[in-house]
Design a protein around this motif. Structure first.
Motif, short mmCIF file in Angstrom:
data_model
loop_
_atom_site.label_atom_id
_atom_site.label_comp_id
_atom_site.label_asym_id
_atom_site.label_seq_id
_atom_site.Cartn_x
_atom_site.Cartn_y
_atom_site.Cartn_z
N LEU B 152 0.75 -1.62 -0.03
CA LEU B 152 0.26 -0.23 0.05
C LEU B 152 0.72 1.48 0.04
O LEU B 152 0.13 2.12 0.08
CB LEU B 152 -1.14 0.35 1.09
CG LEU B 152 -2.29 -1.01 1.57
CD1 LEU B 152 -2.99 -1.68 2.72
CD2 LEU B 152 -3.14 -1.22 -0.16
N GLU B 153 2.33 0.97 -0.25
CA GLU B 153 3.49 2.09 -0.48
C GLU B 153 3.36 3.49 -1.56
O GLU B 153 2.77 4.77 -0.27
CB GLU B 153 4.38 1.91 -1.02
CG GLU B 153 5.54 1.60 0.57
CD GLU B 153 7.11 0.96 -0.22
OE1 GLU B 153 6.88 1.16 -1.37
OE2 GLU B 153 7.70 0.85 0.46
N LYS B 154 2.08 3.21 -2.33
CA LYS B 154 1.97 4.30 -2.71
C LYS B 154 0.15 4.99 -2.82
O LYS B 154 -0.25 6.13 -2.82
CB LYS B 154 1.22 4.73 -4.44
CG LYS B 154 0.08 3.11 -4.41
CD LYS B 154 0.47 2.49 -5.62
CE LYS B 154 -1.18 2.36 -6.74
NZ LYS B 154 -0.98 1.39 -8.14
N PHE B 155 -0.31 4.72 -0.92
CA PHE B 155 -1.42 5.01 -0.75
C PHE B 155 -1.13 5.55 1.32
O PHE B 155 -0.40 5.27 1.61
CB PHE B 155 -2.80 4.19 -0.66
CG PHE B 155 -3.64 3.88 -1.72
CD1 PHE B 155 -4.09 4.64 -2.21
CD2 PHE B 155 -2.57 2.82 -1.65
CE1 PHE B 155 -4.16 4.01 -3.81
CE2 PHE B 155 -3.11 2.04 -3.23
CZ PHE B 155 -3.89 2.87 -4.04
N GLN B 156 -1.98 7.29 1.65
CA GLN B 156 -1.55 6.82 2.96
C GLN B 156 -2.15 6.21 3.69
O GLN B 156 -3.44 6.13 4.00
CB GLN B 156 -2.12 8.87 3.30
CG GLN B 156 -1.18 9.14 1.92
CD GLN B 156 -1.81 10.94 2.01
OE1 GLN B 156 -2.00 10.98 3.54
NE2 GLN B 156 -2.29 11.73 1.08
N VAL B 157 -2.01 5.42 4.44
CA VAL B 157 -2.82 4.69 5.33
C VAL B 157 -3.40 5.04 7.07
O VAL B 157 -1.83 5.15 6.88
CB VAL B 157 -1.87 2.93 5.28
CG1 VAL B 157 -3.34 2.05 6.14
CG2 VAL B 157 -2.05 2.77 3.22
N PHE B 158 -3.98 5.28 7.27
CA PHE B 158 -3.79 4.74 8.25
C PHE B 158 -4.39 3.88 9.10
O PHE B 158 -5.77 3.68 8.90
CB PHE B 158 -4.88 6.79 8.46
CG PHE B 158 -4.51 7.77 8.17
CD1 PHE B 158 -3.51 8.64 8.89
CD2 PHE B 158 -4.72 8.04 7.01
CE1 PHE B 158 -3.08 9.62 9.03
CE2 PHE B 158 -4.51 9.43 6.92
CZ PHE B 158 -3.27 9.91 7.39
N GLN B 159 -4.03 3.71 9.94
CA GLN B 159 -4.16 2.32 10.89
C GLN B 159 -4.68 2.86 12.10
O GLN B 159 -4.41 3.41 13.25
CB GLN B 159 -3.35 1.20 10.76
CG GLN B 159 -2.64 0.73 9.61
CD GLN B 159 -1.58 -0.52 9.73
OE1 GLN B 159 -1.32 -0.98 11.00
NE2 GLN B 159 -0.44 -0.17 9.18
N VAL B 160 -6.28 2.49 12.15
CA VAL B 160 -6.60 2.82 13.40
C VAL B 160 -7.17 1.36 14.13
O VAL B 160 -8.29 0.43 13.55
CB VAL B 160 -8.07 3.46 13.30
CG1 VAL B 160 -8.58 4.06 14.78
CG2 VAL B 160 -8.00 5.05 12.51
N GLU B 161 -7.63 1.62 15.38
CA GLU B 161 -8.29 0.61 16.46
C GLU B 161 -9.60 0.94 16.79
O GLU B 161 -10.03 0.97 17.20
CB GLU B 161 -7.79 -0.20 17.82
CG GLU B 161 -5.57 -0.76 17.10
CD GLU B 161 -5.38 -0.27 18.80
OE1 GLU B 161 -4.81 -1.37 19.78
OE2 GLU B 161 -4.95 0.98 19.16
#
Lengths: 332, 632
Positions: B152-161
């Motif tokens: 997913l490198e080309k995206f801005q990923v936000f991992q939220v619990e």
């Protein structure tokens, strides 16, 4: 005004075009004769039919009429009756129209109990398409489409109607004018879906299908006339009857220690009895009359009640208010 | 659609929604396309719809596109069960729900996988980190965890619990895990609401109404919502929130409306205006059932709704109601249209007013029930035996469904004819802001039931419109018979006369052709006097085509857009209008149906641009096709 009407007021100016000798003439005559007795203004009466010989019927009645498409008359009549409960709506159909292509609509209109009078002319044959077997034709019937005999198990229209929980189920015969008149009146007086099977002779493609029931010399031994509250007696000399042998009905001769008191007494309100009588097929006598009659709320009355209740609760419809309902916002 | 460059201006937060120390920056954006995706049981449609309401109340122009599977509850965690809701909200006028989401919320691995291919480059992806378990990854067909394998490198990923935070927010309420889990969508909605500075009051009010009888669930859902909002504010994960200023739109009172709601309201408004009761005969079918649902809540107007035993009974009951003087409607989708054809033919022959609404879906046969298509046009035109013409009207946008439903009723009554109204699954479920019409200013719908027996015959005709009288049962002196058999001119008696039959067939045909007098002059968006290329379209392609043509014109290309509402008869000036263009391209979600009519009627050598994927055209697809057409 209504009381002044006569049979002639219900005869339209159209030439009747059924085959000479067709049983439909007798039914038409009985209906035209019965109509004035009902006291309904002609403009409030509507005949709706599907397709088939029987379905030409509306053209010959000087009332409102709608000759529609194959099998759909019960659905069309439902839309009319629901929105116009003031009208006296009759459906005219046949064994092909009502039990084959339109079977689905027939069972649903019966279970819903829409306030319609449904006359099903049963001649056990397709007449208009020139003689193919119908869903009420007997097994083995040789017709143009069944040269080796029909292998379809037939419908019994009364059982179909009872199975669909029709609230009024009756049978009569085209040539029994007096009985037919009485059954038309009973159908008319019933509130709800009134199903009347009329055994009708097609003298071209299925002549004599009901000979046992219409031949004056033998019919009394084959007809079982159902009368509410009366014992099930039949026969030329009224010397035969129906008795219960355990759970099974049987034909017995009256005399030799058996009296009418031993016979089954007809009860129109008894659904189990109606099912039992519906099962009577030769060699048992064929019942005619009212099998079952039950008062139950009609679909059209219920839907109109819902509308009236909604209006009483929410007030009459207000379009502006409705459009402004929910999340609205103003842009200036 | 090209993503407009972000405004360089970064403004300080105008609202004091948090402690001053925590106040974050606002980034101004012109518009955002966001997609909520999860399992069909995750409440993504609900989150999407509430976010739509919040955005509408914030004054943005909006367009939505729900995308859900036909399966009500496909196995949890699988690609088949992914349900999505896309929303484009903007500070300027927009026409579509957007080509490529720039923000996506994915509640599980399947939702991520199913939607990843649609995303804009560098899009923001917000995931529920805890849903990326080994078993969920496996169900979605992932061999490794995309959150950690670098894919997913080309995206801005936000991992939220999301799950844990939701459960924490509900701590002490005594809810079981399952009930708490079901509030996750509200947490996400709260978080996204913060991210785009949407007030959440409207959602709280909505929750209050929805859970009136269950205060505990109201408390749980609103707690989750607020927790999500506050999480956005306090977490260091999001450096900035975004501001999308209100759009400059036409003044008036607005509400957000889906095509199916607008259709129901259009019918209702027409019935109210005509002074006749409304009758709907219908059989449940996706995506049309919501019109039945909605109309069944308007009983007090009065509205009769009849859920029939089948499609045939749906239309047949409507024919019966029309015979009795009601505004008669039937609603369905493609498979139901097939079944209704014979009864529609009866209404053509007996000249009764009736509206057949086909909310088109992808076919043939059962096809893709929840996906849109425009492949029923020729069926509406010709899908009955015999010469059986009828007017056809197609809606272009969700709110246009109101006007088209209204117009369909008006024409049916004025011309005593069945009318087909075409919408589709996209219009049905997507929504946009709608300026509420003033009921007093709606076009007049005049109904004159025949009452005078003098000179009455069932088929005498109005000189201008050629329509026959509406003589309903119950009217003394007008007793008459109608039917499907060929009938004698004027009297309606059965007639097999060859000349009479031709007269009646031609008269009905002329009557429908005369509906052109109702059609306003064709509007050309672009070069009224002609130009290099005209795009001719109808129905729900409106938004994509209009946006594409706008972009092309901004680039100086001579491209115009003609959008048809009336498909039969076609506008009288359409042939001349199209002939003013060097090229005519017909854009349709079918393999070329309107184009056949255009070529046949006008001998114009139009070419088609077609798509049958159960998805609307992307603006970029049309822009590319325009470029090819102008080069070629």
């Amino acid at each position: 005004m209504a009381t002044a009407l006569t049979r002639k007021d219900f005869v339209s100016d159209q030439e009747v075009r059924w085959c000479p000798g067709c049983g439909d003439y007798a039914i038409l005559a009985a209906v035209q004769k019965a109509m004035p007795e009902f006291g309904i203004p002609r403009e409030n009466i509507v005949f709706i039919s599907g397709i088939g010989c029987s379905s030409r019927f509306p053209y010959y009645m000087d009332t409102y009429g709608f000759h529609t498409i194959h099998g759909r008359a019960p659905a069309i009549a439902t839309g009319l009756k629901v929105t116009r409960p003031d009208l006296d709506v009759w459906v005219v159909t046949g064994d092909g129209d009502g039990l084959s292509i339109g079977g689905n609509h027939l069972i649903h209109v019966l279970r819903r109990n829409v306030d319609l009078r449904i006359l099903l002319f049963n001649n056990k044959i397709y007449g208009l398409t020139k003689g193919q077997y119908s869903p009420t034709s007997e097994i083995g019937k040789v017709t143009k489409s069944t040269p080796l005999g029909s292998i379809d198990y037939p419908f019994n229209p009364i059982k179909v109607a009872l199975g669909a929980h029709a609230a009024f189920v009756a049978r009569s015969i085209d040539v029994e004018q007096k009985h037919l008149g009485e059954m038309l009146k009973r159908s008319h007086d019933h509130r709800g879906a009134a199903f009347l099977e009329i055994l009708q002779n097609c003298n071209i493609f299925n002549d004599g299908a009901f000979n046992d029931l219409s031949d004056k010399t033998i019919k009394a031994d084959h007809q079982l006339v159902l009368e509410h509250g009366k014992p099930l007696v039949f026969g030329k000399n009224r010397d035969k009857g129906i008795r219960m042998n355990g759970m099974r009905p049987e034909v017995v001769a009256i005399g030799n220690g058996l009296s009418v008191d031993d016979l089954v007494v007809h009860d129109e309100k008894n659904l189990s009895l109606a099912f039992m009588l519906a099962n009577f097929e030769p060699p048992m006598p064929t019942p005619i009359g009212v099998f079952y009659a039950e008062e139950r709320p009609t679909y059209d009355a219920l839907i109109n009640k819902q509308l009236a209740d909604a209006k009483a609760k929410q007030g009459p419809g207000d379009l502006r208010k409705l459009l402004n309902r929910g999340d609205v916002w103003d842009v200036n | 659609m090209a993503v407009p460059p972000e405004s360089a201006a970064k403004a300080a937060a105008p609202q004091a929604s948090g402690e001053p120390a925590l106040r974050k920056e606002h980034t101004r954006r012109d518009h955002v396309v966001i997609r909520f995706a999860g399992d069909s049981g995750d409440g993504m449609q609900l989150a999407g719809m509430q976010f739509t309401t919040e955005s509408a109340l914030a004054g943005n122009d909006i367009a939505t596109l729900p995308d859900f599977p036909a399966e009500i509850r496909a196995p949890a965690g699988t690609l088949a069960g992914v349900s999505g809701f896309q929303l484009n909200f903007s500070s300027s006028e927009i026409f579509t729900s957007g080509d490529e989401p720039e923000v996506m919320v994915a509640m599980n691995p399947a939702a991520l996988k199913a939607n990843l291919g649609d995303l804009a480059p560098n899009a923001v992806i917000i995931v529920d980190k805890e849903a990326f378990t080994e078993s969920n990854l496996k169900r979605a067909g992932y061999e490794s965890n995309p959150l950690t394998d670098g894919s997913l490198e080309k995206f801005q990923v936000f991992q939220v619990e999301v799950s844990r935070l939701t459960t924490l927010a509900l701590h002490g309420m005594g809810l079981n895990n399952r009930a708490a889990f079901r509030c996750r969508n509200l947490f996400v909605l709260g978080m996204v609401s913060w991210l785009y500075q949407r007030p959440i009051e409207s959602t709280i009010a909505w929750l209050e109404g929805r859970f009136k009888k269950n205060p505990e669930l109201f408390e749980a859902n609103s707690r989750a919502l607020k927790a999500g909002f506050n999480f956005g504010e306090t977490t260091e994960m999001f450096a900035s929130s975004y501001e999308i200023a209100p759009a400059k739109i036409q003044p008036g009172r607005y509400r957000n409306i889906t095509g199916n709601s607008a259709t129901a309201l259009g019918f209702l408004a027409a019935a109210v205006k005509s002074g006749r009761p409304l009758f709907l005969g219908s059989y449940p079918i996706t995506p049309a059932s919501d019109v039945l649902h909605e109309l069944s809540t308007f009983k007090n107007f009065p509205v009769y709704t009849f859920q029939a035993e089948d499609e045939i009974a749906g239309v047949s009951s409507a024919v019966g109601a029309a015979f009795g003087g009601a505004i008669a409607i039937t609603t369905t989708s493609g498979p139901g249209m097939n079944l209704k054809a014979e009864a529609v033919g009866l209404a053509v022959k007996t000249e009764l007013p009736l509206i057949i609404t086909d909310i088109q879906r992808a076919g043939p046969s059962t096809g893709m029930p929840t996906k849109p298509e425009q492949a029923d046009l020729l069926m509406a035109m010709y899908g009955r035996h015999g010469e059986s013409p009828l007017p056809i009207i197609a809606a272009a946008t969700p709110s246009d469904c109101f006007d088209c439903a209204y117009e369909a009723v008006r024409i049916a009554l004025k011309y005593m004819t069945p009318v087909v109204l075409l919408t589709d699954g996209q219009l049905a479920n997507s929504s946009e802001p709608w300026v509420l019409p003033d009921p007093d200013k709606l076009p007049e719908i005049k109904v004159e039931l025949r009452t005078d027996p003098k000179g009455f015959m069932p088929y005498i005709r109005d000189e201008e419109t050629l329509s026959r009288p509406w003589a309903v049962p119950g009217t003394p002196g007008l007793e008459h018979r109608i039917g499907g058999l060929s009938s004698e001119n004027l009297t309606g008696n059965i007639s097999y006369s060859p000349a009479n039959n031709e007269l009646m067939v031609r008269t009905r045909s002329r009557k429908i052709a005369g509906v052109t007098r109702e059609i306003p002059a064709t509007q050309v968006f672009g070069d009224q006097g002609g130009g290099d290329l005209a795009i001719l379209a109808w129905g729900s392609t409106y938004g994509s085509v209009r946006e594409a043509v706008k972009q092309a014109r901004d680039h100086g290309q001579s491209v115009s857009h003609v959008h048809l509402r009336y498909l039969n008869p076609l506008p009288a000036d359409l042939g001349d209008t199209l002939r003013r263009f060097k090229k005519v391209m017909v854009v349709e979600m079918n393999l070329g149906q309107l184009i056949k009519m255009i070529r046949a009627d006008y001998l114009i050598d139009a070419f088609g641009f077609n798509k049958v994927q159960g998805r609307p055209f992307k603006v970029s697809e049309i822009v590319n096709r325009i470029n090819c057409a102008l080069e070629g």
